[in-house]
Design a protein around this motif. Structure first.
Motif, mmCIF file in Angstrom:
data_model
loop_
_atom_site.group_PDB
_atom_site.id
_atom_site.type_symbol
_atom_site.label_atom_id
_atom_site.label_comp_id
_atom_site.label_asym_id
_atom_site.label_seq_id
_atom_site.Cartn_x
_atom_site.Cartn_y
_atom_site.Cartn_z
ATOM 1 N N PHE A 178 0.840 -1.204 0.000
ATOM 2 C CA PHE A 178 0.000 0.000 0.000
ATOM 3 C C PHE A 178 0.878 1.259 0.000
ATOM 4 C CE2 PHE A 178 -2.499 3.373 1.967
ATOM 5 C CZ PHE A 178 -3.693 3.286 1.262
ATOM 6 N N ASN A 179 1.943 1.239 0.782
ATOM 7 C CA ASN A 179 2.858 2.390 0.853
ATOM 8 C C ASN A 179 3.578 2.645 -0.471
ATOM 9 O OD1 ASN A 179 2.287 3.070 3.500
ATOM 10 N ND2 ASN A 179 3.887 1.743 4.353
ATOM 11 N N LYS A 180 3.693 1.574 -1.295
ATOM 12 C CA LYS A 180 4.364 1.718 -2.593
ATOM 13 C C LYS A 180 3.357 1.964 -3.733
ATOM 14 C CE LYS A 180 8.767 0.965 -1.536
ATOM 15 N NZ LYS A 180 8.696 0.882 -0.080
ATOM 16 N N GLY A 181 2.064 2.019 -3.410
ATOM 17 C CA GLY A 181 1.075 2.343 -4.441
ATOM 18 C C GLY A 181 0.140 1.226 -4.846
ATOM 19 N N ILE A 182 0.282 0.038 -4.254
ATOM 20 C CA ILE A 182 -0.636 -1.073 -4.537
ATOM 21 C C ILE A 182 -1.755 -1.018 -3.502
ATOM 22 C CG2 ILE A 182 -0.894 -3.592 -4.728
ATOM 23 C CD1 ILE A 182 0.952 -2.615 -6.848
ATOM 24 N N ASN A 183 -2.911 -0.472 -3.900
ATOM 25 C CA ASN A 183 -4.007 -0.268 -2.935
ATOM 26 C C ASN A 183 -5.101 -1.328 -3.056
ATOM 27 O OD1 ASN A 183 -5.257 0.445 -5.302
ATOM 28 N ND2 ASN A 183 -5.452 2.626 -4.803
ATOM 29 N N TYR A 184 -4.712 -2.472 -3.627
ATOM 30 C CA TYR A 184 -5.726 -3.518 -3.833
ATOM 31 C C TYR A 184 -5.255 -4.874 -3.311
ATOM 32 C CZ TYR A 184 -2.773 -3.593 -8.037
ATOM 33 O OH TYR A 184 -1.705 -3.590 -8.897
ATOM 34 N N SER A 185 -4.415 -4.869 -2.275
ATOM 35 C CA SER A 185 -3.972 -6.147 -1.711
ATOM 36 C C SER A 185 -4.663 -6.430 -0.377
ATOM 37 C CB SER A 185 -2.452 -6.155 -1.526
ATOM 38 O OG SER A 185 -2.049 -5.253 -0.526
ATOM 39 N N VAL A 186 -4.865 -7.715 -0.107
ATOM 40 C CA VAL A 186 -5.477 -8.174 1.144
ATOM 41 C C VAL A 186 -4.727 -9.410 1.623
ATOM 42 C CG1 VAL A 186 -7.792 -7.279 0.624
ATOM 43 C CG2 VAL A 186 -7.166 -9.620 -0.073
ATOM 44 N N ALA A 187 -4.913 -9.758 2.892
ATOM 45 C CA ALA A 187 -4.271 -10.958 3.446
ATOM 46 C C ALA A 187 -5.248 -11.691 4.347
ATOM 47 C CB ALA A 187 -3.022 -10.576 4.232
ATOM 48 N N SER A 188 -5.133 -13.015 4.399
ATOM 49 C CA SER A 188 -5.909 -13.779 5.378
ATOM 50 C C SER A 188 -5.326 -13.488 6.754
ATOM 51 C CB SER A 188 -5.874 -15.278 5.066
ATOM 52 O OG SER A 188 -4.546 -15.727 4.929
#
Length: 258
Positions: A39-49
């Motif tokens: 998210f800090n690098k610009g990927i605002n579409y990641s999630v984790a279990s």
């Protein structure tokens, strides 16, 4: 994990997807720090279990929030096994995920910190489908220059191809494996399909019979029987007698001359 909050029904970072993402794609990673770093690098579409094995309920969530699903787990042995299990769960839910392959020893957090956003996005562009991923990991597992290893590799991939519904997909990957291993396409087809894919024809008494018609009675075409002429039968009988018994030979030779 409590009576009012179940980890297996939630995903870390889903609130960010709702707020920032266009939902065209969603990236599944293993840990909280991966989500934060991306998210800090610009990927605002990641999630984790949430620190647990991926569940069917989480697969249903992903289906709602992203049109295209990517898996980017750690590149170690545990991460590869988790990727395979997660892929199977997603596919049961009707999702065909793409799998991001990281360099050996890296996790998403490590990779993006070392290489930056653009290099990470390049990995997304060349992400593999589940068959390509199986081929990739089995190439690491087996040495294709050794005959025994090549056979094991091909059998492993054949078991994956057996589960594909599309005959076109099967054909494409059978061709690919044939070229990479030097094993004939026909042999791989038999391993995948459990039978010969082409019409298998056997010759019986100068008549061609399609053996694949055995289980398709409605399409069986009756074979026309042609009776042998009487004089030909007589000639064959005389020849047999002459071969078996010398007295017959002498008698028939004498009678034919007269």
């Amino acid at each position: 994990d409590t009576l009012v909050f179940s980890k297996g029904y939630n995903l870390y970072g889903l609130n960010l997807i709702k707020k920032y993402s266009d939902r065209k794609r969603i990236l599944l990673v293993e840990g909280y720090m991966d989500v934060i770093s991306l998210f800090n690098k610009g990927i605002n579409y990641s999630v984790a279990s949430l620190g647990t094995a991926f569940t069917e309920a989480q697969a249903k969530l992903l289906k709602r929030y992203g049109k295209e699903v990517f898996i980017c787990y750690d590149s170690d042995h545990a991460g590869i096994n988790a990727t395979i299990k997660t892929t199977n769960i997603l596919r049961k839910e009707g999702i065909e995920p793409k799998i991001v392959v990281l360099p050996s020893g890296d996790d998403p957090d490590d990779f993006i910190n070392k290489n930056g956003l653009q290099e990470f996005l390049k990995l997304l562009d060349i992400a593999k489908n589940h068959v390509e991923f199986k081929i990739f990991i089995n190439k690491q597992k087996y040495d294709l220059s050794i005959v025994e290893e090549k056979i094991k590799f091909t059998k492993e991939i054949a078991s994956t191809l057996r589960g594909l519904k599309s005959p076109i997909e099967k054909d494409v990957y059978i061709n690919k494996i044939s070229k990479e291993t030097g094993i004939s396409k026909e042999a791989i087809e038999i391993e995948v399909l459990g039978r010969r894919s082409k019409t298998n024809t056997t010759i019986y008494k100068d008549k061609y019979i399609n053996v694949n018609n055995r289980n398709n009675k409605n399409k069986i075409i009756p074979i026309k029987t042609v009776l042998e002429s009487a004089h030909l039968t007589a000639e064959k009988t005389l020849i047999k007698l002459m071969i078996k018994n010398k007295d017959y030979f002498n008698r028939i030779s004498r009678d034919l001359k007269s």
